[in-house]
Every structure is written in C-alpha cells, then in structure tokens.
Design an enzyme around this catalytic site. Sequence first.
Site, PDB file in Angstrom:
ATOM      1  N   LYS A 125       0.890  -1.115  -0.119  1.00 23.29           N
ATOM      2  CA  LYS A 125      -0.006  -0.139  -0.074  1.00 23.29           C
ATOM      3  C   LYS A 125       1.027   1.328  -0.026  1.00 23.29           C
ATOM      4  O   LYS A 125       0.615   2.049  -0.680  1.00 23.29           O
ATOM      5  CB  LYS A 125      -0.687   0.057   1.309  1.00 23.29           C
ATOM      6  N   ASP A 176      -7.549   2.422   4.477  1.00 23.42           N
ATOM      7  CA  ASP A 176      -8.397   1.254   4.941  1.00 23.42           C
ATOM      8  C   ASP A 176      -9.126   0.864   3.559  1.00 23.42           C
ATOM      9  O   ASP A 176      -9.798   1.792   2.836  1.00 23.42           O
ATOM     10  CB  ASP A 176      -9.435   1.278   6.289  1.00 23.42           C
TER      11      ASP A 176
HETATM   12  P1  IMP Z   1      -6.396  -3.086   5.546  1.00 20.63           P
HETATM   13  O1  IMP Z   1      -7.022  -1.908   4.827  1.00 20.63           O
HETATM   14  O2  IMP Z   1      -5.051  -3.106   6.315  1.00 20.63           O
HETATM   15  O3  IMP Z   1      -7.585  -3.503   6.700  1.00 20.63           O
HETATM   16  O4  IMP Z   1      -6.383  -4.179   4.367  1.00 20.63           O
HETATM   17  C1  IMP Z   1      -6.898  -4.212   3.482  1.00 20.63           C
HETATM   18  C2  IMP Z   1      -6.789  -5.541   2.730  1.00 20.63           C
HETATM   19  O5  IMP Z   1      -7.793  -5.551   1.628  1.00 20.63           O
HETATM   20  C3  IMP Z   1      -5.413  -6.119   2.147  1.00 20.63           C
HETATM   21  O6  IMP Z   1      -4.819  -6.897   3.060  1.00 20.63           O
HETATM   22  C4  IMP Z   1      -5.790  -6.964   0.848  1.00 20.63           C
HETATM   23  O7  IMP Z   1      -6.304  -8.181   1.346  1.00 20.63           O
HETATM   24  C5  IMP Z   1      -7.028  -6.307   0.455  1.00 20.63           C
HETATM   25  N1  IMP Z   1      -6.673  -5.000  -0.360  1.00 20.63           N
HETATM   26  C6  IMP Z   1      -6.722  -3.868  -0.171  1.00 20.63           C
HETATM   27  N2  IMP Z   1      -6.379  -3.107  -1.533  1.00 20.63           N
HETATM   28  C7  IMP Z   1      -5.930  -3.984  -2.191  1.00 20.63           C
HETATM   29  C8  IMP Z   1      -5.356  -3.997  -3.578  1.00 20.63           C
HETATM   30  O8  IMP Z   1      -4.988  -2.883  -4.164  1.00 20.63           O
HETATM   31  N3  IMP Z   1      -4.946  -5.098  -3.995  1.00 20.63           N
HETATM   32  C9  IMP Z   1      -5.461  -6.359  -3.708  1.00 20.63           C
HETATM   33  N4  IMP Z   1      -6.053  -6.390  -2.153  1.00 20.63           N
HETATM   34  C10 IMP Z   1      -6.183  -5.205  -1.572  1.00 20.63           C
END
Ligand code: IMP
Length: 207
Positions: free
Chosen positions: A21, A78
């Site tokens: 990210k 998020d």
């Molecule tokens: P968080 O925002 O840290 O809760 O995690 C977001 C989760 O969503 C990640 O661990 C991925 O599993 C998924 N995710 C968010 N953005 C992407 C992306 O751009 N590609 C693939 N998976 C994503």
Amino acid sequence: MKGKHELDPHALLIASRNRHKCEEIRAILDVPGLTMVSAADCPELPDVDEDGETFEANALKKAVTLARLTGLRALGDDSGLEVDALGGAPGVRSARYAGEPVDYAANNRKLLTALENAASRRARFRCVLALASPAGKTWLVEGVCEGSIACAEKGRQGFGYDPLFVPEGFEETFAEMAPARKNALSHRGRALAAAQRDWSDLLRAPR
Ligand code: IMP
C-alpha cells in the site's frame, strides 16, 4: 517520540505498515515538495488495531492515532474487497478473511471456494483515505473500482486479491498489469486522485 519522521516536521506520515500500500501511495500521490514517511519505516510506532465496523472508522483511527503520536499530518488507508454474492464480504475483514495471521494465498483460496456455485462474480475494491492533523482535524475521501472475481489466480504483480480481481472493461487481473496501469484504475488510485483534488492546500508542504 524519536524517529526518522523528526527529520522533516512537514512530512506526511503514511499510517500503514503494509509495504505494498505504501509503495502504491508513494507512486501515485504527486504533491510538489511533499516528503512522505511510512509507518513501516518507523518501528517505534505502535500497531493500530483495525477493529472498526467500516472502512471510514478504521482509516480515521489509523490516521488520528499516528498524527497525535508523531505530531505529523497522517494519511490512513483502509481498503478491501466487496463481493456481491457474499453480501459484501470480505469487506472490512479483507486482510484477515481466512484468519490470523494475514495470508493472501489462503484468502484467495477461501474466496474461490466461497464462489464455486455463485450466480454472480461481481465485486468491487473500495479504498477510504483519512487525513488527520496533529490537532485532530480529519478529512475523508473514497475511491471505488468495479470488477469481477476470476475463476483462478492469474498474474504475479501487486498483492492481496490482485490475482483474482478483473477490473470492469478489462480481461486481465490487476496482478497481470504493470503497476502504473493498476494505479491508474484502482480504488487507491481513484481515492488519491480525489485527495489531490480536494486536499491540495492541506497536502502541500508549508514553506
Ligand atoms: P487493511 O486496509 O489494512 O484492512 O487491509 C486491506 C486488505 O484488503 C489487504 O490486506 C488486501 O487483502 C485487500 N486489499 C486492499 N487493497 C488491495 C489492492 O489494491 N489489491 C489487492 N488487495 C487489496
């Protein structure tokens, strides 16, 4: 609190330890003169529990907590995948869909199994960005990318659900696309474009 971020009091702290990210945010966000520091490079900062029920709540919690602790402006991301046939799951639970610890391959296997008999494979990625000032003022923007879930993993780029996500109007998954192509279409790319448009004064480094 001591740390790398003290080098530049005008830096923007990316309030995430997810290196994928952070890399995407650095590649997309184009604000002249702005230095970005990522929480992944500041081991002294605590992990922020993502225990909210919405993307907004989690993005705000990450940004507000780390802005207060560091005295820097902080950007929380998020994001997650919403699958229509699963009532919007995995949604805010996308990172830990298959349980702890975060395991992208296990998440993708679980998603393919859950969709084996599904009538629709329609899905979207959603990204909410929160900007917080050290004084606790906050701002939110969102980006969405519509698409569908492939029947098998394809491609090696990106992270998370990228090998399964086919954006609307394309044949390839995000994981088959060059990073710049994904970033031009993605939920994160769209949220960051909104941030650049709506927050241009807030993001610009003070002179
Ligand atoms: P968080 O925002 O840290 O809760 O995690 C977001 C989760 O969503 C990640 O661990 C991925 O599993 C998924 N995710 C968010 N953005 C992407 C992306 O751009 N590609 C693939 N998976 C994503």
